[in-house]
Design a protein around this motif. Structure first.
Motif, short mmCIF file in Angstrom:
data_model
loop_
_atom_site.label_atom_id
_atom_site.label_comp_id
_atom_site.label_asym_id
_atom_site.label_seq_id
_atom_site.Cartn_x
_atom_site.Cartn_y
_atom_site.Cartn_z
N ARG A 73 43.81 41.90 22.19
CA ARG A 73 44.59 41.90 23.64
C ARG A 73 43.64 40.90 24.37
N ASP A 74 42.57 40.49 24.06
CA ASP A 74 41.58 39.81 24.85
C ASP A 74 41.64 38.06 24.30
N THR A 133 44.85 29.10 35.01
CA THR A 133 44.11 29.85 36.17
C THR A 133 44.76 31.32 36.27
N TRP A 134 46.19 31.55 36.01
CA TRP A 134 46.53 32.88 35.93
C TRP A 134 46.16 33.58 34.88
N ARG A 136 43.23 33.26 33.76
CA ARG A 136 41.77 33.82 33.94
C ARG A 136 41.91 34.87 34.67
N GLU A 137 42.76 34.97 35.69
CA GLU A 137 43.11 36.12 36.46
C GLU A 137 43.49 37.17 35.74
N GLN A 138 44.13 37.36 34.71
CA GLN A 138 44.47 38.32 33.75
C GLN A 138 43.21 38.82 33.08
N ASP A 139 41.80 38.25 33.05
CA ASP A 139 40.88 38.76 32.72
C ASP A 139 40.77 38.15 31.25
N PHE A 140 41.41 36.82 30.97
CA PHE A 140 40.91 36.27 29.68
C PHE A 140 39.85 35.45 30.11
N LYS A 141 38.90 35.59 29.07
CA LYS A 141 37.53 34.55 29.50
C LYS A 141 37.85 33.15 28.82
N ASP A 144 37.61 32.82 25.27
CA ASP A 144 38.65 33.42 24.30
C ASP A 144 40.10 32.61 24.54
#
Length: 310
Positions: A73-74, A133-134, A136-141, A144
């Motif tokens: 998931r990440d 950017t989106w 990143r906002e979904q918590d993907f680093k 990753d």
């Protein structure tokens, strides 16, 4: 009892060429851009890999998640399709994208960025950056995420990275480029030396697509339109594939040479006898080999588990 056909077997590369030419051959001066897009999507729609597909809106940019079973998931691949900034979509590239997802075991976010001539440079780049950017906002680093694309999509992989570097933002882990279009001025020697060998793209066509993307007053040497002319220092590792038969070949080889000189970790492979974005055609044996190499690169740089048993 096995039925034996008396028809001469057609080389899979030639079969792919005929498929492409059947679409181009139906167009004339009066064919609208909308019709061209519809024809292209219809010719290449479909998916041979049973993956989960889910619509998404990446900060207003139309997208689709293509997710293989048991994908972490990440981790994510952000994919930009090709088509000269004029054609192409998730629909036309879904099979290629799904095969990348399946081979790597990683989920892919594919996006429909805005196309020219209705939306000229830098609209496509703005959409590519919005999608990143989106994510990143979904918590993907950043470590990753890998950016991937073919042809014009390969251009967007590079120009998105260059824009992020300019902004001082964290770059993704790596980039995958298939037959990247990096030089809108079309200066490579292969535009002449491969003109006879390439059944798809000629320099005049490439320049027309570039003009459609940039507009009458656009500068094809702008580094954010033609990343071949950019300072490439600091970019993440790149995997670059090109076909030896394509006029756009030197867009890949010149980029690789310049990136290496700038200290970028580059893996370049020029495939003998192959055409532009041959990876789209799963019936070509070299496409399968290329897909395995792409998957290995993705798994390495996304630090995924050992390759699944097939």
């Amino acid at each position: 009892m096995t039925e034996v056909s008396n028809k001469t077997a057609v080389d899979p590369v030639e079969r792919a060429i005929r498929r492409i030419q059947s679409v181009y051959g139906s167009w004339n001066r009066n064919t609208s851009v909308a019709q061209m897009r519809s024809d292209w999507d219809a010719a290449f729609a479909g998916c041979t890999v049973p993956e989960s597909c889910r619509q998404a809106s990446a900060d207003g940019v139309d997208g689709e998640w293509i997710v293989p079973a048991d994908a972490p998931r990440d981790k994510a691949i952000l994919y930009f399709h090709g088509g000269g900034f004029r054609l192409g979509s998730i629909a036309s590239h879904r099979d290629l994208i799904a095969r990348i997802a399946d081979a790597s075991g990683c989920r892919v976010l594919a996006v429909n960025y805005r196309l020219a001539p209705e939306h000229r440079f830098p609209a496509a780049l703005e959409d590519a950056l919005a999608a990143y950017t989106w994510l990143r906002e979904q918590d993907f680093k950043p470590k990753d995420i890998v950016l991937a694309g073919d042809s014009a999509g390969g251009n967007l992989v590079l120009t998105a990275m260059l824009s992020l570097r300019h902004r001082g933002e964290a770059l993704p882990a790596a980039g995958v480029l298939m037959s990247p279009w990096t030089d809108l001025a079309a200066t490579g020697e292969s535009y002449l030396s491969r003109a006879t060998a390439d059944p798809i793209h000629q320099r005049s066509m490439i320049l027309a697509l570039a003009k459609g993307y940039m507009g009458d007053g656009g500068d094809p040497f702008d580094p954010l339109a033609s990343p071949l002319y950019a300072d490439l220092v600091g970019l993440p590792p790149l995997l670059i594939h090109a076909g030896d038969r394509e006029t756009v070949r030197d867009d890949a080889t010149m980029l690789a040479e310049k990136a290496k000189a700038a200290g970028v970790d580059v893996e370049l492979k020029v495939w003998d006898g192959m055409i532009h974005v041959f990876q789209m055609f799963s019936e070509i044996p070299q496409a399968q080999t290329a897909m395995a190499a792409i998957a290995s690169f993705l798994r390495r740089h996304l630090r995924l588990e050992a390759e699944r048993v097939r």
